[in-house]
Design a protein around this motif. Structure first.
Motif, PDB file in Angstrom:
ATOM      1  N   MET A   9      27.538  23.679  34.433  1.00  0.00           N
ATOM      2  CA  MET A   9      27.848  22.920  35.648  1.00  0.00           C
ATOM      3  C   MET A   9      28.576  23.778  36.669  1.00  0.00           C
ATOM      4  O   MET A   9      28.313  23.689  37.873  1.00  0.00           O
ATOM      5  N   PHE A  10      29.504  24.610  36.186  1.00  0.00           N
ATOM      6  CA  PHE A  10      30.211  25.521  37.094  1.00  0.00           C
ATOM      7  C   PHE A  10      29.226  26.434  37.825  1.00  0.00           C
ATOM      8  O   PHE A  10      29.376  26.689  39.022  1.00  0.00           O
ATOM      9  N   PHE A  11      28.237  26.945  37.107  1.00  0.00           N
ATOM     10  CA  PHE A  11      27.254  27.840  37.723  1.00  0.00           C
ATOM     11  C   PHE A  11      26.477  27.118  38.830  1.00  0.00           C
ATOM     12  O   PHE A  11      26.253  27.665  39.914  1.00  0.00           O
ATOM     13  N   VAL A  12      26.056  25.886  38.547  1.00  0.00           N
ATOM     14  CA  VAL A  12      25.300  25.125  39.546  1.00  0.00           C
ATOM     15  C   VAL A  12      26.173  24.862  40.775  1.00  0.00           C
ATOM     16  O   VAL A  12      25.726  25.033  41.924  1.00  0.00           O
ATOM     17  N   ILE A  13      27.419  24.461  40.539  1.00  0.00           N
ATOM     18  CA  ILE A  13      28.342  24.197  41.646  1.00  0.00           C
ATOM     19  C   ILE A  13      28.567  25.454  42.473  1.00  0.00           C
ATOM     20  O   ILE A  13      28.572  25.410  43.712  1.00  0.00           O
ATOM     21  N   SER A  14      28.739  26.602  41.810  1.00  0.00           N
ATOM     22  CA  SER A  14      28.944  27.864  42.528  1.00  0.00           C
ATOM     23  C   SER A  14      27.762  28.199  43.420  1.00  0.00           C
ATOM     24  O   SER A  14      27.920  28.542  44.592  1.00  0.00           O
ATOM     25  N   GLY A  15      26.554  28.111  42.859  1.00  0.00           N
ATOM     26  CA  GLY A  15      25.357  28.407  43.643  1.00  0.00           C
ATOM     27  C   GLY A  15      25.227  27.483  44.840  1.00  0.00           C
ATOM     28  O   GLY A  15      24.892  27.920  45.950  1.00  0.00           O
ATOM     29  N   PHE A  16      25.515  26.195  44.620  1.00  0.00           N
ATOM     30  CA  PHE A  16      25.421  25.221  45.706  1.00  0.00           C
ATOM     31  C   PHE A  16      26.430  25.513  46.806  1.00  0.00           C
ATOM     32  O   PHE A  16      26.073  25.578  47.991  1.00  0.00           O
ATOM     33  N   SER A  35      21.896  32.781  32.403  1.00  0.00           N
ATOM     34  CA  SER A  35      22.762  31.908  33.200  1.00  0.00           C
ATOM     35  C   SER A  35      22.355  31.790  34.658  1.00  0.00           C
ATOM     36  O   SER A  35      22.772  30.858  35.341  1.00  0.00           O
ATOM     37  N   PHE A  36      21.567  32.737  35.139  1.00  0.00           N
ATOM     38  CA  PHE A  36      21.238  32.764  36.569  1.00  0.00           C
ATOM     39  C   PHE A  36      20.428  31.556  37.026  1.00  0.00           C
ATOM     40  O   PHE A  36      20.421  31.228  38.214  1.00  0.00           O
ATOM     41  N   ASP A  37      19.729  30.882  36.089  1.00  0.00           N
ATOM     42  CA  ASP A  37      18.940  29.730  36.536  1.00  0.00           C
ATOM     43  C   ASP A  37      19.836  28.610  37.052  1.00  0.00           C
ATOM     44  O   ASP A  37      19.501  27.930  38.021  1.00  0.00           O
ATOM     45  N   GLY A  38      20.999  28.419  36.414  1.00  0.00           N
ATOM     46  CA  GLY A  38      21.934  27.408  36.890  1.00  0.00           C
ATOM     47  C   GLY A  38      22.398  27.705  38.307  1.00  0.00           C
ATOM     48  O   GLY A  38      22.442  26.813  39.168  1.00  0.00           O
ATOM     49  N   ILE A  39      22.733  28.961  38.554  1.00  0.00           N
ATOM     50  CA  ILE A  39      23.171  29.367  39.888  1.00  0.00           C
ATOM     51  C   ILE A  39      22.034  29.209  40.893  1.00  0.00           C
ATOM     52  O   ILE A  39      22.222  28.698  42.000  1.00  0.00           O
ATOM     53  N   ALA A  40      20.827  29.646  40.501  1.00  0.00           N
ATOM     54  CA  ALA A  40      19.667  29.542  41.393  1.00  0.00           C
ATOM     55  C   ALA A  40      19.341  28.085  41.713  1.00  0.00           C
ATOM     56  O   ALA A  40      18.985  27.744  42.848  1.00  0.00           O
TER      57      ALA A  40
END
Length: 371
Positions: A56-63, A215-220
């Protein structure tokens, strides 16, 4: 203006990480939380998948990185390279420096949780460990050598994010002029990650979780969500129903199986569900907190970075004072709330008196006032 609902998500994410890491040394299955549900103890079901919190942190960061870039600049291609890196340095480096300094001092007293170990019978120097922390490949060090330093192990995810922060503005300059090209790049990253995790499925090294490409997919997905949110001008129908359905699906996936058993697809699905929530929350970004629960979660979420970096300092000291294998069930239940309270106090103090003031001073000193 901050979107408090995203801060609530941050708060939930860090709580999942905190309980996960507490349950590793201090197994709660022999307490009342060990009641059996569908063949598993409740404590195991709650704690075992804390890595989804990092997803979730990765997705939030990317967003947020993509959204803020679009808000500050007319397009991704017009990103201000210098100011972008200064903002990231100002937010990340003060806490990173403080963490390494604290671990170094505590390790100098011979406290094992803060000293380098050789879990795979491979000796790694403390100097190399610190070097990996500041050059953003702690995750690779862990994959190749095991968890060589307990208190610095949390930096595996910071290494992933930092590499993203290094690459993001460069990618904006290279392909940002064509939003379609940028989206195609994001989709390629999203598609490749499950394949990469399948190549390393179940490996003891943890490459299926800790590697950049794991992990990059969450950020992307987070980046893509920001682009979609920017271009979406309509009113989202049945938003609250969608939030409820997605939340239930996330809970089901969280409890369904250990993340190790479903990592190939589970991480991407959890990231996608997180992104749908964030997209819904982005429809009303100026809404204010109302309930006491929301206010508490916002408070926690706004200090989640400090909590993430420094909670193993508290837990490491616990391990020195209360040897996990000798700790009684009642003692574990007593330590659990104390652990949370101490993490909250330490993180609050660091955020209020150290990281936020330094963040502000660095930005004021190096970023142009009109940026």
């Amino acid at each position: 203006m901050r979107n408090y609902k995203i801060d609530v998500l941050r708060g939930i994410s860090i709580l999942l990480v905190l309980i996960h890491h507490f349950n590793i040394p201090y197994k709660l299955h022999d307490t009342f939380l060990g009641v059996q549900i569908f063949g598993e103890s409740l404590s195991t079901l709650i704690a075992r998948n804390g890595n989804y919190g990092v997803t979730m942190f990765f997705v939030i960061s990317g967003f947020l990185i993509t959204q803020h870039t679009l808000q500050r600049n007319a397009s991704l291609a017009q990103i201000d390279l210098k100011n972008f890196y200064i903002r990231r340095i100002a937010r990340i480096m003060p806490c990173l420096v403080l963490l390494v300094a604290m671990v170094t001092v505590l390790g100098s007293f011979g406290l094992k949780p803060f000293m380098n170990q050789a879990p795979n019978d491979i000796e790694v120097s403390y100097g190399l460990t610190v070097f990996s922390a500041f050059t953003f490949w702690m995750n690779i060090l862990i994959i190749e050598n095991g968890w060589v330093n307990y208190a610095l192990g949390v930096l595996w995810s910071l290494s992933v994010e930092e590499v993203f922060y290094l690459a993001f503005p460069l990618l904006c300059l290279i392909v940002g002029r064509s939003q379609k090209s940028f989206i195609l790049l994001l989709l390629a990253i999203i598609a490749y990650a499950p394949y990469f995790r399948s190549l390393h499925f179940g490996e003891e090294s943890g490459a299926y979780l800790y590697h950049y490409f794991s992990s990059f997919d969450g950020i992307a997905i987070g980046c893509l969500t920001a682009l979609i949110a920017q271009n979406y001008s309509g009113i989202l129908p049945n938003k609250n129903i969608m939030i409820g359905i997605v939340s239930v699906l996330m809970i089901i996936l969280y409890f369904y199986a250990p993340i190790k058993a479903v990592s190939t697809w589970g991480v991407s699905v959890f990231a996608l569900l997180s992104a749908i929530l964030i997209f819904c929350f982005a429809q009303n970004p100026t809404a204010q907190t109302s309930s006491i629960f929301s206010k508490i979660m916002v408070w926690i979420g706004q200090r989640s970075y400090e909590m993430y970096l420094f909670h193993l300092i508290v837990l490491g000291l616990f391990k020195v004072l209360y040897f996990p294998k000798e700790t009684l069930p009642i003692e574990k239940l007593m330590l659990l709330p104390v652990y949370f309270i101490l993490v909250f106090i330490l993180s609050w103090a660091i955020e209020k008196y150290y990281s936020t003031p330094l963040n502000r001073k660095i930005r004021q000193r190096f970023i142009r006032s009109n940026s």
